[in-house]
Write a protein that holds these residues in place. Structure first.
Motif, PDB file in Angstrom:
ATOM      1  N   MET A  66      67.955 115.912  40.972  1.00  0.00           N
ATOM      2  CA  MET A  66      68.016 115.635  42.403  1.00  0.00           C
ATOM      3  C   MET A  66      69.471 115.433  42.822  1.00  0.00           C
ATOM      4  SD  MET A  66      64.802 115.742  43.213  1.00  0.00           S
ATOM      5  CE  MET A  66      64.681 115.003  44.839  1.00  0.00           C
ATOM      6  N   VAL A  67      69.861 116.091  43.897  1.00  0.00           N
ATOM      7  CA  VAL A  67      71.197 115.937  44.470  1.00  0.00           C
ATOM      8  C   VAL A  67      71.019 115.601  45.945  1.00  0.00           C
ATOM      9  CG1 VAL A  67      73.410 117.026  44.948  1.00  0.00           C
ATOM     10  CG2 VAL A  67      72.177 117.585  42.837  1.00  0.00           C
ATOM     11  N   ASN A  68      71.466 114.411  46.318  1.00  0.00           N
ATOM     12  CA  ASN A  68      71.299 113.931  47.695  1.00  0.00           C
ATOM     13  C   ASN A  68      69.838 113.972  48.130  1.00  0.00           C
ATOM     14  OD1 ASN A  68      74.111 113.525  48.010  1.00  0.00           O
ATOM     15  ND2 ASN A  68      74.391 115.692  48.545  1.00  0.00           N
ATOM     16  N   GLY A  69      68.958 113.602  47.195  1.00  0.00           N
ATOM     17  CA  GLY A  69      67.547 113.471  47.525  1.00  0.00           C
ATOM     18  C   GLY A  69      66.742 114.748  47.518  1.00  0.00           C
ATOM     19  N   THR A  70      67.334 115.863  47.083  1.00  0.00           N
ATOM     20  CA  THR A  70      66.587 117.117  47.064  1.00  0.00           C
ATOM     21  C   THR A  70      67.065 117.983  45.909  1.00  0.00           C
ATOM     22  OG1 THR A  70      65.871 119.006  48.404  1.00  0.00           O
ATOM     23  CG2 THR A  70      68.185 118.332  48.589  1.00  0.00           C
ATOM     24  N   ASN A  71      66.404 119.125  45.703  1.00  0.00           N
ATOM     25  CA  ASN A  71      66.824 120.084  44.686  1.00  0.00           C
ATOM     26  C   ASN A  71      66.279 121.461  45.040  1.00  0.00           C
ATOM     27  OD1 ASN A  71      64.090 120.126  43.904  1.00  0.00           O
ATOM     28  ND2 ASN A  71      64.415 118.699  42.201  1.00  0.00           N
ATOM     29  N   ASN A  72      66.555 122.433  44.188  1.00  0.00           N
ATOM     30  CA  ASN A  72      66.089 123.803  44.416  1.00  0.00           C
ATOM     31  C   ASN A  72      64.825 124.110  43.633  1.00  0.00           C
ATOM     32  OD1 ASN A  72      68.193 124.542  46.191  1.00  0.00           O
ATOM     33  ND2 ASN A  72      69.571 124.923  44.459  1.00  0.00           N
ATOM     34  N   ALA A  73      64.089 123.061  43.264  1.00  0.00           N
ATOM     35  CA  ALA A  73      62.856 123.238  42.498  1.00  0.00           C
ATOM     36  C   ALA A  73      61.656 122.699  43.266  1.00  0.00           C
ATOM     37  CB  ALA A  73      62.980 122.544  41.150  1.00  0.00           C
ATOM     38  N   GLY A  74      61.715 122.789  44.574  1.00  0.00           N
ATOM     39  CA  GLY A  74      60.596 122.347  45.385  1.00  0.00           C
ATOM     40  C   GLY A  74      60.547 120.856  45.621  1.00  0.00           C
ATOM     41  N   GLY A  75      61.631 120.148  45.281  1.00  0.00           N
ATOM     42  CA  GLY A  75      61.685 118.714  45.527  1.00  0.00           C
ATOM     43  C   GLY A  75      61.031 117.861  44.463  1.00  0.00           C
ATOM     44  N   TYR A  76      60.512 118.466  43.398  1.00  0.00           N
ATOM     45  CA  TYR A  76      59.911 117.690  42.314  1.00  0.00           C
ATOM     46  C   TYR A  76      61.000 117.094  41.426  1.00  0.00           C
ATOM     47  CZ  TYR A  76      55.287 119.674  43.285  1.00  0.00           C
ATOM     48  OH  TYR A  76      54.101 120.025  43.872  1.00  0.00           O
ATOM     49  N   THR A  77      60.771 115.870  40.967  1.00  0.00           N
ATOM     50  CA  THR A  77      61.642 115.285  39.958  1.00  0.00           C
ATOM     51  C   THR A  77      61.162 115.724  38.580  1.00  0.00           C
ATOM     52  OG1 THR A  77      60.307 113.280  39.683  1.00  0.00           O
ATOM     53  CG2 THR A  77      61.992 113.262  41.428  1.00  0.00           C
ATOM     54  N   LEU A  78      61.965 115.462  37.570  1.00  0.00           N
ATOM     55  CA  LEU A  78      61.578 115.809  36.201  1.00  0.00           C
ATOM     56  C   LEU A  78      60.293 115.091  35.810  1.00  0.00           C
ATOM     57  CD1 LEU A  78      62.305 117.228  33.516  1.00  0.00           C
ATOM     58  CD2 LEU A  78      63.621 115.186  32.910  1.00  0.00           C
ATOM     59  N   GLU A  79      60.182 113.815  36.169  1.00  0.00           N
ATOM     60  CA  GLU A  79      58.992 113.036  35.825  1.00  0.00           C
ATOM     61  C   GLU A  79      57.756 113.588  36.524  1.00  0.00           C
ATOM     62  OE1 GLU A  79      61.863 111.798  36.840  1.00  0.00           O
ATOM     63  OE2 GLU A  79      62.580 110.876  34.976  1.00  0.00           O
ATOM     64  N   GLN A  80      57.905 113.981  37.780  1.00  0.00           N
ATOM     65  CA  GLN A  80      56.770 114.553  38.506  1.00  0.00           C
ATOM     66  C   GLN A  80      56.372 115.904  37.926  1.00  0.00           C
ATOM     67  OE1 GLN A  80      58.584 114.504  42.389  1.00  0.00           O
ATOM     68  NE2 GLN A  80      57.596 112.586  42.994  1.00  0.00           N
ATOM     69  N   ALA A  81      57.357 116.692  37.525  1.00  0.00           N
ATOM     70  CA  ALA A  81      57.075 118.021  36.991  1.00  0.00           C
ATOM     71  C   ALA A  81      56.285 117.948  35.691  1.00  0.00           C
ATOM     72  CB  ALA A  81      58.381 118.781  36.775  1.00  0.00           C
ATOM     73  N   VAL A  82      56.693 117.059  34.791  1.00  0.00           N
ATOM     74  CA  VAL A  82      56.022 116.997  33.492  1.00  0.00           C
ATOM     75  C   VAL A  82      54.629 116.393  33.617  1.00  0.00           C
ATOM     76  CG1 VAL A  82      56.751 114.699  32.704  1.00  0.00           C
ATOM     77  CG2 VAL A  82      56.529 116.574  31.052  1.00  0.00           C
TER      78      VAL A  82
END
Length: 510
Positions: free
Chosen positions: A205-221
């Protein structure tokens, strides 16, 4: 008369009584002082042991995951029971409590505590009210829990009444004083038997967002629909900034040796010996493309150039189905990449996703052609009915093939998942299609001045993870792609499959 005076002068009988009478107050005073020193030392030891126990119990819960502050408070409240003696309160039990787990500094019972993100580098530097702000975890609960690595526990000062009358020696002096204790403990996490590889967190996450749909690593796994997204990893190098979806290499253990081939051996082996600490890893420099391609592909039963990796520890996975069959070369030789064709009819490896809307085209949408893969390779063989409504991950399908005896089933084009008998025997003690590595927040590390394409030290690890290799590495070039699917990570959001690699411990620092 003079004789009587002289006799009295030289007579020493009874002198001991006089000397004892004169020195008796000093003897009694020093005796009382020794007793007091012993009592206060015992009191301080009791309090310090209590502080140490509270700090260690709490530190064991500080894994950076959600709820870690509350778990630390619960550990102090329920796991520790320490008695202390010799205070003005007599024998009493040190106790804590659970005030809620939402504040970075709090107190309950006989103790107070603060959650810290760092401690002074010099042990002689104390954490005081004037410098505490430099070390406190963030006041925001989510941010603070993620960055907490230490806890400082302070036992409330306990009154001590001395037997020795200090007021008798010095007017106005007090016969009592307070005794307290402070302890700092931290949580260290690491892994052993890991390959020297790092991946740039695709969900950073960079400034509260990312290029992966907004999921964090913990949410993704934690979400199978996100976990089955295919990720195209590309090697860090050529001076380019490292970012989400890149991968690189960590410094291997010191007794492995130098050079690309030595690095490749530590990646190819089924028995890696590397241990890495989550607080600091070191990246490795150098051009490593060719041998490293072989190190990945040997797991698919593909022979290495130059007959490297020709011992059992470099054996392939039990299931090497990859959508390719041998079209050239001797059947008595483990096939190399130039012996294989990936375009023959009736063969299909695990397909890539239909579209790649994330990470600039390097992360798929998780929508892969399961039905086509299954019908090509297994025809009408049964599979879990739940897969008709909820698409499985590729790793789930791969494991199902192994556990249900489908590895030797031929596709319509004749490919089977069993490795060639000309290769090393398959390794069954570990899953050779899983790639283990450290997950780094590369964007933040690069912004802080760490050049990940070079030799960088003391890099913090976001998590350690496992990734499923879905297909062989097709090219030996520096920018070759490694196609993977996220399987698991360490930490509270993980599924526990990496627990055997973990070396977590709480330790006292001061």
């Amino acid at each position: 008369m003079l004789r009587i005076v002289r006799a009295f002068w030289h007579d020493q009988r009874g002198i001991a009584l006089i000397l004892v009478s004169v020195t008796l107050p000093a003897i009694i005073g020093f005796s009382l002082l020794a007793i007091d020193m012993s009592r206060v030392n015992n009191l301080h030891n009791d309090l310090q042991k209590g502080a140490d126990a509270f700090a260690l119990a709490a530190a064991a819960e500080l894994d950076g995951s959600s709820g870690s502050w509350a778990r630390a408070e619960r550990a102090m409240a329920t796991l520790v029971d320490n008695e202390s003696n010799f205070s003005t309160a007599g024998r009493f039990t040190l106790a804590s409590g659970q005030p809620g787990g939402t504040q970075r500094c709090n107190s309950a019972g006989n103790i107070s505590w603060c959650f810290l993100k760092a401690i002074p580098a010099n042990d002689g530097t104390k954490i005081t009210t004037t410098n505490q702000a430099n070390y406190l975890a963030d006041a925001n609960l989510a941010v603070g829990q993620a960055e907490t690595r230490f806890i400082q526990v302070t036992v409330a000062p306990q009154g001590f009444a001395a037997i020795f009358p200090a007021s008798f020696v010095t007017s106005g002096a007090s016969d009592g004083f307070n005794v307290g204790a402070v302890a700092v403990a931290g949580f260290t996490s690491g892994v052993c038997d890991f390959t020297p590889v790092f991946m740039c967190n695709p969900y950073e996450m960079v400034n509260g967002t990312n290029n992966a749909g907004g999921y964090t690593l913990e949410q993704a796994v934690s979400n199978p629909a996100v976990r089955r997204r295919l990720i195209e990893l590309r090697k860090v190098g050529n001076g380019a900034a490292a970012g989400p979806g890149n991968f690189g290499f960590l410094e291997p253990p010191p007794d492995v040796g130098n050079g690309a081939q030595a690095l490749a051996q530590t990646i190819a082996t089924s028995t890696p010996i590397g241990c890495y600490n989550s607080a600091n890893v070191t990246t490795k420099t150098g051009q490593n493309a060719g041998p490293v391609q072989d190190a990945f592909n040997v797991r698919f039963g593909i022979g290495a150039n130059g007959n490297h990796f020709d011992s059992p520890e470099y054996g392939p996975a039990a299931n090497v189905r990859k959508g390719a069959i041998r079209t050239t070369g001797s059947a008595n030789q483990c096939p190399s990449m130039n012996h294989l064709s990936f375009t023959e009819a009736g063969t299909m490896g695990l397909p890539r996703d239909a579209t790649t809307p994330y990470l600039g085209g390097r992360m798929g949408d998780g929508n892969w052609n399961f039905s086509g893969y299954w019908s090509t390779n297994f025809g009408s063989a049964a599979y879990p009915t739940a897969w008709d409504t909820t698409k499985p991950t590729r790793y789930e399908v791969y494991r199902y093939e192994i556990s249900n005896g489908l590895v030797g089933t031929a596709s319509t084009g004749g490919e089977i998942g069993t490795p060639s008998a000309a290769c090393q025997p398959p390794v069954t003690t570990v899953d050779r299609r899983l790639l283990y590595g450290a997950i780094l927040n590369c964007t933040a590390l690069e912004a802080a001045g760490n050049g990940l394409s070079g030799h960088s030290t003391n890099l913090p690890v976001e998590a350690f993870g496992s990734f499923f290799l879905t297909e062989p590495v097709r090219s030996a070039s520096e920018d070759a792609s490694v196609m993977v699917e996220l399987v698991d990570v360490t930490g509270g959001a993980g599924q526990g499959t990496l627990d055997n690699f973990l070396r977590d411990e709480a330790q006292l620092y001061r």
